[in-house]
Design a protein around this motif. Structure first.
Motif, PDB file in Angstrom:
ATOM      1  N   ILE A   1      18.933   6.212  -4.889  1.00 43.83           N
ATOM      2  CA  ILE A   1      18.962   7.582  -4.370  1.00 43.83           C
ATOM      3  C   ILE A   1      18.303   8.465  -5.418  1.00 43.83           C
ATOM      4  O   ILE A   1      18.620   8.375  -6.607  1.00 43.83           O
ATOM      5  CB  ILE A   1      20.405   8.052  -4.102  1.00 43.83           C
TER       6      ILE A   1
ATOM      7  N   VAL B   1      17.543  12.482  -6.230  1.00 45.00           N
ATOM      8  CA  VAL B   1      17.933  13.840  -5.844  1.00 45.00           C
ATOM      9  C   VAL B   1      17.193  14.827  -6.739  1.00 45.00           C
ATOM     10  O   VAL B   1      17.249  14.724  -7.970  1.00 45.00           O
ATOM     11  CB  VAL B   1      19.458  14.058  -6.004  1.00 45.00           C
TER      12      VAL B   1
ATOM     13  N   THR C   1      16.118  16.133 -11.860  1.00 40.59           N
ATOM     14  CA  THR C   1      16.107  14.980 -10.960  1.00 40.59           C
ATOM     15  C   THR C   1      17.207  14.019 -11.382  1.00 40.59           C
ATOM     16  O   THR C   1      17.424  13.796 -12.571  1.00 40.59           O
ATOM     17  CB  THR C   1      14.750  14.254 -10.995  1.00 40.59           C
TER      18      THR C   1
ATOM     19  N   GLN D   1      27.543   2.442  -2.920  1.00 39.43           N
ATOM     20  CA  GLN D   1      27.778   3.890  -2.991  1.00 39.43           C
ATOM     21  C   GLN D   1      29.227   4.245  -2.782  1.00 39.43           C
ATOM     22  O   GLN D   1      29.678   5.290  -3.215  1.00 39.43           O
ATOM     23  CB  GLN D   1      27.012   4.617  -1.893  1.00 39.43           C
TER      24      GLN D   1
ATOM     25  N   ASP E   1      29.791  18.857  -6.155  1.00 39.14           N
ATOM     26  CA  ASP E   1      29.123  19.849  -5.295  1.00 39.14           C
ATOM     27  C   ASP E   1      29.685  21.267  -5.462  1.00 39.14           C
ATOM     28  O   ASP E   1      28.897  22.217  -5.553  1.00 39.14           O
ATOM     29  CB  ASP E   1      29.177  19.428  -3.826  1.00 39.14           C
TER      30      ASP E   1
ATOM     31  N   MET F   1      19.677  20.830  -2.372  1.00 39.05           N
ATOM     32  CA  MET F   1      19.244  19.587  -3.004  1.00 39.05           C
ATOM     33  C   MET F   1      18.334  18.820  -2.054  1.00 39.05           C
ATOM     34  O   MET F   1      18.536  18.838  -0.850  1.00 39.05           O
ATOM     35  CB  MET F   1      20.451  18.698  -3.312  1.00 39.05           C
ATOM     36  N   ASP F   2      17.347  18.146  -2.616  1.00 36.28           N
ATOM     37  CA  ASP F   2      16.436  17.287  -1.854  1.00 36.28           C
ATOM     38  C   ASP F   2      16.832  15.849  -2.179  1.00 36.28           C
ATOM     39  O   ASP F   2      16.558  15.361  -3.274  1.00 36.28           O
ATOM     40  CB  ASP F   2      14.999  17.579  -2.269  1.00 36.28           C
ATOM     41  N   LEU F   3      17.498  15.179  -1.249  1.00 34.58           N
ATOM     42  CA  LEU F   3      18.029  13.835  -1.465  1.00 34.58           C
ATOM     43  C   LEU F   3      17.223  12.825  -0.661  1.00 34.58           C
ATOM     44  O   LEU F   3      17.006  13.014   0.532  1.00 34.58           O
ATOM     45  CB  LEU F   3      19.501  13.791  -1.045  1.00 34.58           C
ATOM     46  N   ARG F   4      16.789  11.764  -1.333  1.00 35.27           N
ATOM     47  CA  ARG F   4      16.014  10.704  -0.673  1.00 35.27           C
ATOM     48  C   ARG F   4      16.604   9.350  -1.027  1.00 35.27           C
ATOM     49  O   ARG F   4      17.058   9.136  -2.144  1.00 35.27           O
ATOM     50  CB  ARG F   4      14.554  10.775  -1.107  1.00 35.27           C
ATOM     51  N   ARG F   5      16.562   8.419  -0.062  1.00 33.63           N
ATOM     52  CA  ARG F   5      17.152   7.094  -0.230  1.00 33.63           C
ATOM     53  C   ARG F   5      16.062   6.032  -0.150  1.00 33.63           C
ATOM     54  O   ARG F   5      15.182   6.117   0.706  1.00 33.63           O
ATOM     55  CB  ARG F   5      18.198   6.860   0.857  1.00 33.63           C
TER      56      ARG F   5
END
Length: 106
Positions: free
Chosen positions: A5, A7, A54, A65, A78, A89-93
């Motif tokens: 992940i 972020v 990041t 997770q 949070d 937030m920009d979260l990518r998996r």
């Protein structure tokens, strides 16, 4: 296969907010790096823009997770971090590619 992940966070234009976010991310890394099935939990700050951060979270597998989300520290993250951010937030998996075998590119 490692599940990752990434972020991206962007702090408010305020020196105190930037420092608070920096410290919280360092603390979070120290806590989460100890979670079961966590390969690594890195935090970084952009070398040119101190407001840009990041997080790279690496887990043994996607289901790993659950240990991260079950950590009591998660409930503090949070609520502390979100008020310090200028934007969401920009979260990518990701699933990391297996680079252990030789590949021939034609």
């Amino acid at each position: 296969m490692v599940y990752t992940i990434v972020v991206h966070l962007y702090a408010k234009d305020d020196a105190a907010a930037i420092k608070k976010l920096q410290n919280k991310l360092i603390e979070a890394s120290q806590v989460y790096s100890k979670d079961k099935e966590t390969v690594s939990w890195f935090v970084m700050q952009d070398h040119q823009d101190p407001r840009a951060f990041t997080i790279v979270e690496r887990y043994e597998q996607e289901s790993s997770q659950k240990y991260h989300l079950e950590n009591p520290y998660w409930k503090t993250f949070d609520p502390y971090v979100l008020p310090l951010l200028e934007k969401p937030m920009d979260l990518r998996r990701f699933n990391e590619l297996d680079t252990s075998k030789e590949v021939k590119v034609e």
